[in-house]
Design an enzyme around this catalytic site. Sequence first.
Site, PDB file in Angstrom:
ATOM      1  N   GLY A 126       2.299   2.219  10.954  1.00 25.46           N
ATOM      2  CA  GLY A 126       3.231   3.450  10.776  1.00 25.46           C
ATOM      3  C   GLY A 126       3.987   3.693  12.030  1.00 25.46           C
ATOM      4  O   GLY A 126       4.784   4.710  11.952  1.00 25.46           O
TER       5      GLY A 126
ATOM      6  N   SER B  33       3.407  -2.311  10.332  1.00 32.28           N
ATOM      7  CA  SER B  33       4.704  -2.337  10.576  1.00 32.28           C
ATOM      8  C   SER B  33       5.261  -3.584   9.939  1.00 32.28           C
ATOM      9  O   SER B  33       6.316  -4.099  10.807  1.00 32.28           O
ATOM     10  CB  SER B  33       5.130  -1.974  12.127  1.00 32.28           C
ATOM     11  OG  SER B  33       4.582  -0.570  12.326  1.00 32.28           O
TER      12      SER B  33
ATOM     13  N   GLU C 209      -5.404  -4.947  10.494  1.00 28.00           N
ATOM     14  CA  GLU C 209      -4.371  -3.838  10.564  1.00 28.00           C
ATOM     15  C   GLU C 209      -4.653  -3.134  12.082  1.00 28.00           C
ATOM     16  O   GLU C 209      -5.555  -2.246  11.895  1.00 28.00           O
ATOM     17  CB  GLU C 209      -4.396  -2.683   9.485  1.00 28.00           C
ATOM     18  CG  GLU C 209      -4.230  -3.522   8.039  1.00 28.00           C
ATOM     19  CD  GLU C 209      -3.569  -2.458   7.137  1.00 28.00           C
ATOM     20  OE1 GLU C 209      -2.505  -2.471   6.878  1.00 28.00           O
ATOM     21  OE2 GLU C 209      -4.201  -1.176   6.902  1.00 28.00           O
TER      22      GLU C 209
ATOM     23  N   GLY D  24       4.923   1.311   4.771  1.00 27.83           N
ATOM     24  CA  GLY D  24       6.503   1.746   4.822  1.00 27.83           C
ATOM     25  C   GLY D  24       7.421   0.803   3.776  1.00 27.83           C
ATOM     26  O   GLY D  24       8.041   1.387   3.002  1.00 27.83           O
TER      27      GLY D  24
ATOM     28  N   ASN E   1       0.934  -1.085  -0.053  1.00 30.95           N
ATOM     29  CA  ASN E   1       0.159   0.144  -0.062  1.00 30.95           C
ATOM     30  C   ASN E   1       0.962   1.261  -0.207  1.00 30.95           C
ATOM     31  O   ASN E   1       1.373   1.437   1.084  1.00 30.95           O
ATOM     32  CB  ASN E   1      -1.262  -0.058   1.112  1.00 30.95           C
ATOM     33  CG  ASN E   1      -1.684   1.227   1.515  1.00 30.95           C
ATOM     34  OD1 ASN E   1      -1.927   2.017   0.311  1.00 30.95           O
ATOM     35  ND2 ASN E   1      -2.487   1.437   2.545  1.00 30.95           N
ATOM     36  N   TRP E   2       1.058   1.896  -1.216  1.00 28.44           N
ATOM     37  CA  TRP E   2       1.973   2.840  -1.264  1.00 28.44           C
ATOM     38  C   TRP E   2       1.454   4.315  -0.591  1.00 28.44           C
ATOM     39  O   TRP E   2       2.193   5.229  -0.549  1.00 28.44           O
ATOM     40  CB  TRP E   2       2.412   3.269  -2.823  1.00 28.44           C
ATOM     41  CG  TRP E   2       3.017   1.971  -3.471  1.00 28.44           C
ATOM     42  CD1 TRP E   2       3.411   0.932  -2.857  1.00 28.44           C
ATOM     43  CD2 TRP E   2       3.381   2.147  -4.754  1.00 28.44           C
ATOM     44  NE1 TRP E   2       3.821   0.037  -3.824  1.00 28.44           N
ATOM     45  CE2 TRP E   2       4.125   0.803  -5.069  1.00 28.44           C
ATOM     46  CE3 TRP E   2       3.107   2.770  -5.985  1.00 28.44           C
ATOM     47  CZ2 TRP E   2       4.659   0.299  -6.286  1.00 28.44           C
ATOM     48  CZ3 TRP E   2       3.778   2.605  -7.076  1.00 28.44           C
ATOM     49  CH2 TRP E   2       4.462   1.466  -7.343  1.00 28.44           C
ATOM     50  N   LYS E   3       0.125   4.168  -0.388  1.00 25.24           N
ATOM     51  CA  LYS E   3      -0.529   5.352   0.242  1.00 25.24           C
ATOM     52  C   LYS E   3      -0.134   6.744  -0.478  1.00 25.24           C
ATOM     53  O   LYS E   3      -0.047   6.656  -1.874  1.00 25.24           O
ATOM     54  CB  LYS E   3       0.252   5.664   1.717  1.00 25.24           C
ATOM     55  CG  LYS E   3      -0.178   4.310   2.594  1.00 25.24           C
ATOM     56  CD  LYS E   3       0.033   4.656   4.113  1.00 25.24           C
ATOM     57  CE  LYS E   3      -0.410   3.222   4.780  1.00 25.24           C
ATOM     58  NZ  LYS E   3      -0.315   3.303   6.318  1.00 25.24           N
TER      59      LYS E   3
ATOM     60  N   GLU F 142      -6.906   4.708   7.849  1.00 23.10           N
ATOM     61  CA  GLU F 142      -6.867   6.159   7.641  1.00 23.10           C
ATOM     62  C   GLU F 142      -8.023   6.871   6.826  1.00 23.10           C
ATOM     63  O   GLU F 142      -8.551   7.862   7.170  1.00 23.10           O
ATOM     64  CB  GLU F 142      -5.549   6.307   6.699  1.00 23.10           C
ATOM     65  CG  GLU F 142      -4.140   6.119   7.584  1.00 23.10           C
ATOM     66  CD  GLU F 142      -3.178   5.424   6.821  1.00 23.10           C
ATOM     67  OE1 GLU F 142      -2.937   5.419   5.639  1.00 23.10           O
ATOM     68  OE2 GLU F 142      -2.195   4.891   7.130  1.00 23.10           O
TER      69      GLU F 142
ATOM     70  N   HIS G 101      -9.729   1.179   4.961  1.00 18.59           N
ATOM     71  CA  HIS G 101      -8.172   1.497   5.448  1.00 18.59           C
ATOM     72  C   HIS G 101      -8.405   2.428   6.858  1.00 18.59           C
ATOM     73  O   HIS G 101      -9.411   3.246   6.590  1.00 18.59           O
ATOM     74  CB  HIS G 101      -7.021   2.027   4.654  1.00 18.59           C
ATOM     75  CG  HIS G 101      -5.860   2.082   5.078  1.00 18.59           C
ATOM     76  ND1 HIS G 101      -5.688   2.905   6.063  1.00 18.59           N
ATOM     77  CD2 HIS G 101      -4.845   1.095   5.130  1.00 18.59           C
ATOM     78  CE1 HIS G 101      -4.238   2.394   6.460  1.00 18.59           C
ATOM     79  NE2 HIS G 101      -3.807   1.488   5.793  1.00 18.59           N
TER      80      HIS G 101
HETATM   81  P1  13P Z   1       2.943   0.342   7.644  1.00 19.33           P
HETATM   82  O1  13P Z   1       3.605  -1.032   7.036  1.00 19.33           O
HETATM   83  O2  13P Z   1       3.717   1.689   7.320  1.00 19.33           O
HETATM   84  O3  13P Z   1       2.733   0.365   9.133  1.00 19.33           O
HETATM   85  O4  13P Z   1       1.477   0.398   6.888  1.00 19.33           O
HETATM   86  C1  13P Z   1       0.733  -0.418   7.293  1.00 19.33           C
HETATM   87  C2  13P Z   1      -0.885  -0.099   6.273  1.00 19.33           C
HETATM   88  O5  13P Z   1      -1.425   0.733   6.886  1.00 19.33           O
HETATM   89  C3  13P Z   1      -0.956  -0.874   5.145  1.00 19.33           C
HETATM   90  O6  13P Z   1      -1.982  -0.538   4.778  1.00 19.33           O
END
Ligand code: 13P
Length: 259
Positions: free
Chosen positions: A177, A217, A171, A239, A10-12, A101, A99
Site C-alpha cells: 500500500g 504495490s 509481501e 490496490g 486481495n480486495w481487503k 495486516e 497477511h
Molecule cells: P497493495 O497491492 O495495495 O500494495 O497490497 C498488497 C497486499 O497487501 C496484498 O495482499
Amino acid sequence: MKRNKIIAGNWKMNLSFVEATQLTQDILAQYQNYTNQHTKVMLFVPFVYAQKVAEICAEKPNIYVGVQNMHYEKAGAFTGEISPVMLNSIGVEAVIIGHSERRTLFHEDNELLAKKVKSALEHNLIPVFCVGETLQERETNQTQSVICMQIEKGLFHLSHEEMSKIIIAYEPVWAIGTGKNATPEQAQEVHAYIRNLIATRYSTNIAQNISILYGGSMKPDNSADLLKQPDIDGGLIGGASLKAKDFIEILQSVPQSNA
Ligand code: 13P
C-alpha cells in the site's frame, strides 16, 4: 495446487456489494483470454460477498474464490468469527492466512497461524500463507531470519503432502500500500531463499512445485518485470485488484513463455 502462475486479488475491506459484483463480472468478461492450465486467477473477497462471488464464478475454469481470514475451529462460541466449515458450505475454495495486516493490526501470531493453516488444509481450502519483513528489519539485515522464522513456525508442522498444497506469498510490509514495490531483484532473492528453505526441510520436488507469489504495490507498470523472475510465480495484489482494467493488465503481463 501444483506450481502455477497465479494472479490473485486481495480486495481487503473495500467495495460495496454492488461494486464487488460488478468487479467480478468485469474480470470474468476478460480473464479467460489470459488464463489456461498453467495460469490461474484467485479473488480474495470480503466474507459478506464470498457467497455471491463464488456463485458468479461457479463452473468458470481457472478462477478460484477465497476469503482473507478464517477461524481454525469448525464451530462454537467464537462471536464474530467465520469457520472453515461455513466457507465450505458457500463454495469458497481458498483463504489468505497471516497477511501482515492480520499479524500487526489483529495480533495474529505464528502459533495461531499454524493452526489456521492446518485447519484450512483439513477442510480442503487452499491456504495462501503470507510472510514479509518490515522496513526496519530489512535495514538491519534481518530479512532472511524473519522470513525463516515465519515459515518455520507457520508451516513446518505440515506433512510433505500438506506442504505440497500450500501457496506462499512474500509481501514485504514496507511495500504494501505504499506505492514502493520491491525491485525484481530484491523479490527474487527472497523467493529463492524461501524455495531453498522448503527444499531443505521437505524436498527439492516439493520446493520446485510450490507457487510463491509476490505482493506489495504490484501494478500494471511493474508486474511484467517482477513476473519474469524465475522464482516469482505470480502476484497478490491489493490496490490494483480493485479495478478490473488494472487487474486484467497485470494478468496479461504474465510471461507467456512460462505459461
Ligand atoms: P497493495 O497491492 O495495495 O500494495 O497490497 C498488497 C497486499 O497487501 C496484498 O495482499
